[in-house]
Each structure stands twice: as structure tokens, then as C-alpha cells.
Scaffold this motif. Sequence first.
Motif, short mmCIF file in Angstrom:
data_model
loop_
_atom_site.label_atom_id
_atom_site.label_comp_id
_atom_site.label_asym_id
_atom_site.label_seq_id
_atom_site.Cartn_x
_atom_site.Cartn_y
_atom_site.Cartn_z
N PRO A 259 13.11 -21.39 -29.09
CA PRO A 259 13.20 -21.25 -30.51
C PRO A 259 12.25 -20.01 -31.24
N LEU A 260 11.06 -20.15 -30.55
CA LEU A 260 9.90 -19.33 -31.18
C LEU A 260 10.45 -17.92 -30.96
N GLY A 261 10.82 -17.38 -29.94
CA GLY A 261 11.54 -16.18 -29.44
C GLY A 261 12.69 -15.65 -30.05
N VAL A 262 13.56 -16.52 -30.06
CA VAL A 262 14.82 -16.18 -30.91
C VAL A 262 14.44 -16.16 -32.41
N GLY A 263 13.67 -16.90 -33.02
CA GLY A 263 13.23 -16.88 -34.53
C GLY A 263 12.59 -15.45 -34.78
N ALA A 264 11.74 -15.19 -34.06
CA ALA A 264 11.01 -13.90 -34.01
C ALA A 264 11.84 -12.82 -34.06
N ALA A 265 13.04 -12.80 -33.07
CA ALA A 265 13.94 -11.74 -32.86
C ALA A 265 14.71 -11.60 -34.19
N VAL A 266 15.22 -12.66 -34.84
CA VAL A 266 16.02 -12.74 -35.75
C VAL A 266 15.51 -12.10 -37.24
N TYR A 267 14.23 -12.50 -37.24
CA TYR A 267 13.37 -11.97 -38.54
C TYR A 267 13.20 -10.32 -38.15
N LEU A 268 12.84 -10.12 -36.92
CA LEU A 268 12.57 -8.60 -36.90
C LEU A 268 13.65 -7.60 -37.24
N GLU A 269 15.00 -8.26 -36.58
CA GLU A 269 16.05 -7.53 -36.61
C GLU A 269 16.97 -7.57 -37.89
N GLU A 270 17.03 -8.81 -38.35
CA GLU A 270 17.76 -9.11 -39.61
C GLU A 270 17.07 -9.12 -40.98
N TYR A 271 15.78 -9.41 -40.99
CA TYR A 271 15.27 -9.64 -42.24
C TYR A 271 14.20 -8.77 -42.59
N ALA A 272 13.33 -8.33 -41.55
CA ALA A 272 11.88 -7.41 -41.81
C ALA A 272 12.64 -5.74 -42.04
N SER A 273 11.72 -5.32 -43.12
CA SER A 273 12.18 -3.99 -43.29
C SER A 273 11.47 -2.87 -42.33
N ASP A 274 12.06 -1.74 -42.49
CA ASP A 274 11.49 -0.75 -41.25
C ASP A 274 10.30 0.02 -41.83
N GLY A 275 9.05 -0.93 -42.04
CA GLY A 275 7.68 -0.27 -42.51
C GLY A 275 6.93 -0.26 -41.41
N TYR A 276 5.82 -0.05 -41.98
CA TYR A 276 4.34 0.15 -40.90
C TYR A 276 4.31 -1.28 -40.31
N LEU A 277 4.31 -2.23 -41.25
CA LEU A 277 3.94 -3.48 -40.39
C LEU A 277 4.65 -3.77 -39.54
N THR A 278 6.13 -3.77 -39.89
CA THR A 278 6.99 -3.95 -38.69
C THR A 278 7.11 -3.30 -37.39
N ARG A 279 6.49 -1.82 -37.64
CA ARG A 279 6.49 -1.13 -36.43
C ARG A 279 5.31 -1.52 -35.72
N PHE A 280 4.16 -2.04 -36.49
CA PHE A 280 2.78 -2.58 -35.87
C PHE A 280 3.05 -3.66 -34.88
N ILE A 281 4.00 -4.72 -35.46
CA ILE A 281 4.11 -5.90 -34.88
C ILE A 281 5.12 -5.58 -33.50
N GLN A 282 5.92 -4.77 -33.65
CA GLN A 282 6.96 -4.42 -32.52
C GLN A 282 6.12 -3.68 -31.47
N LEU A 283 5.19 -2.64 -31.94
CA LEU A 283 4.48 -2.17 -30.86
C LEU A 283 3.41 -3.11 -30.34
N ASN A 284 3.00 -4.17 -30.62
CA ASN A 284 2.05 -5.11 -30.21
C ASN A 284 2.92 -6.20 -29.13
N ILE A 285 4.09 -6.48 -29.74
CA ILE A 285 4.87 -7.28 -28.89
C ILE A 285 5.21 -6.48 -27.56
N ALA A 286 5.42 -5.20 -27.79
CA ALA A 286 5.82 -4.37 -26.32
C ALA A 286 4.59 -4.36 -25.42
N ASN A 287 3.52 -4.16 -26.01
CA ASN A 287 2.22 -3.98 -25.28
C ASN A 287 2.04 -5.34 -24.49
N LEU A 288 2.26 -6.34 -25.52
CA LEU A 288 1.84 -7.84 -24.84
C LEU A 288 2.70 -8.22 -23.58
#
Length: 296
Positions: free
Chosen positions: A93-122
Amino acid sequence: MAADTQDASADAGFGRISRTKDVAFRLIALAATLVGIVSLALLLANVTVDAVGWLDWQFLTNPPHPNPYEAGFLPALIGSIAIMLLIALITFPLGVGAAVYLEEYASDGYLTRFIQLNIANLAGVPSVVYGLLGLGLFIGLLNIGYGTILVAAFTVSLLILPIVIISAQEAIRAVPDSQRQASYGMGATKWQTIRNVVLPRAMPGIMTGTILALGRAIGETAPLIMIAAPTTVFGAPTSLFSKVSAMPLQIYNWASYPQTEFQYGVVAAGVVTLLVVLLTMNSIAIVIRNRYQQRT
């Protein structure tokens, strides 16, 4: 006529050269595939041969014992299955919920890119670091208890959560946007579109990523050592706060024993049991995924 002959000669030469490269590339790709498959098959065959005579019903139902002929795997087997079930309940539930938010709700801004970059690094951080994180967060700060089943599940969940998020994002991104627009055109809201259109079509890809992540989780040892999970327990866990061991920890402990019977026979039986449990869990998840895929 001369021009036609020249073109035909050029085509023939191009075709001969292209065919040679194609065959060479095919052989190289086949060799690369066989190296991995043959190595794995030889390893499995060697371990299986060593396990013959040791892997029996007594081994699966007995607790650990100093005598290799009476050693059993039951507490570690139950501990691993319990940890994996909790990990699946936490990460999915946590993984799918985060993915839904990032792909369907989050705007393509600096904060979203920062989160995406950190998830990829983690996703590439060594597992021992997650063990230290679990030790500091769940034991030092929240004081849940050393080596309990709950701490083990939370710690390993942190390890595979980035993989689940990334695979779920890829699956959601692969759903054609025209299907979303068709849903909106029929008057559906965003949540109705995600629930009825996006998630059903993305679920096979999400399940595939989750299966691969759980396959990695069941073999992890370093995070469990860091949270002080015991290498040997003599009884099955009875609650979420019970001390728990796992199959990789028990195998690691047996491999340190000086007796030859432990280092080869008992360890090999434990490895085969671990692989059987892993393949069984993966098979069940794949069957569920395929049925879901046929339904959609």
C-alpha cells in the motif's frame, strides 16, 4: 544495366556483412545468457546433491540442535514467512500509494523531481545502511525492541520500498493517456479514473515489481544482524514483539560451525528450503498477477 548490377552487388555485400554481424551478436547474446543460467544450474545441482539425506520431514519440523543429525529449521522457516507477510502488507500500500501520488497528482516541479531523485538513489543504498537506520529509528527512537518480528519487517520494508515505488511508477506511466481522457470524457472523477482505469491496467506491472522486491527481501541478512535479530531461536514467534530469526540468519550461523556435517549437509538443506519457499511465494504471486491480467 551497369547501375543495376552495381546496386545488386552493393545490396549483396551489405546483406552478407549485416548477416554476419547479426549471427555474431546472436551468439554473443546466447553465450551471455548461458553463462548465468548454467552457473545457476550448477550451483543448484551442487547444493541439491549435498542436501540429499539431510532435507527430510524431521529437518523441517525440528528446532535447531547442536547435533547436526537432529538439527531442524522450523522456527527460522516460520519466522521468515511471518516477516515476509508483514513486509508485503507494509510495502504494497505504501509503494503503490506513493507511485499514484507522484504520477497522477504531483506537479512536475522542483519538489517532485527532488523526491524522484532521492527515491532512485535510495534504491541503490547498501542493505547494511538500512539496518543501521532500523536500529536507530525503530529500536533507539521508538523502542520497539531488539530483534522483534515487527522491527525486522519495518526495517526490510524500508529496504525494498524504493524498488516497489519505482516499479509501480513505471507501470502507471505505461497506461495510455487516451484511456484516462476517455474516462474523463464519460464524466468520471480523477479518483474514479485511477481506481477503475489506471490501477487495473497497471496492476500486472506493479505485481511484477513487488514480486522481485520480495524475492530480494527474503534473502537479506545484513539488516537483520544490525537490528540484533538472533541467529538461532528455538521456538516459533507468538506475537509481533517476539524475538525472531530468519532462514538466512540460521544458515549463516550453521555455516560457522566447525563440523563438516553442518557446513555441507545441514547448510545445503537450509539453502534448498529457502529456495523452495522463495519459488513458492513467487509462483503464487505470479498466478495472482496473471489472473488479474486476464481479468483486465
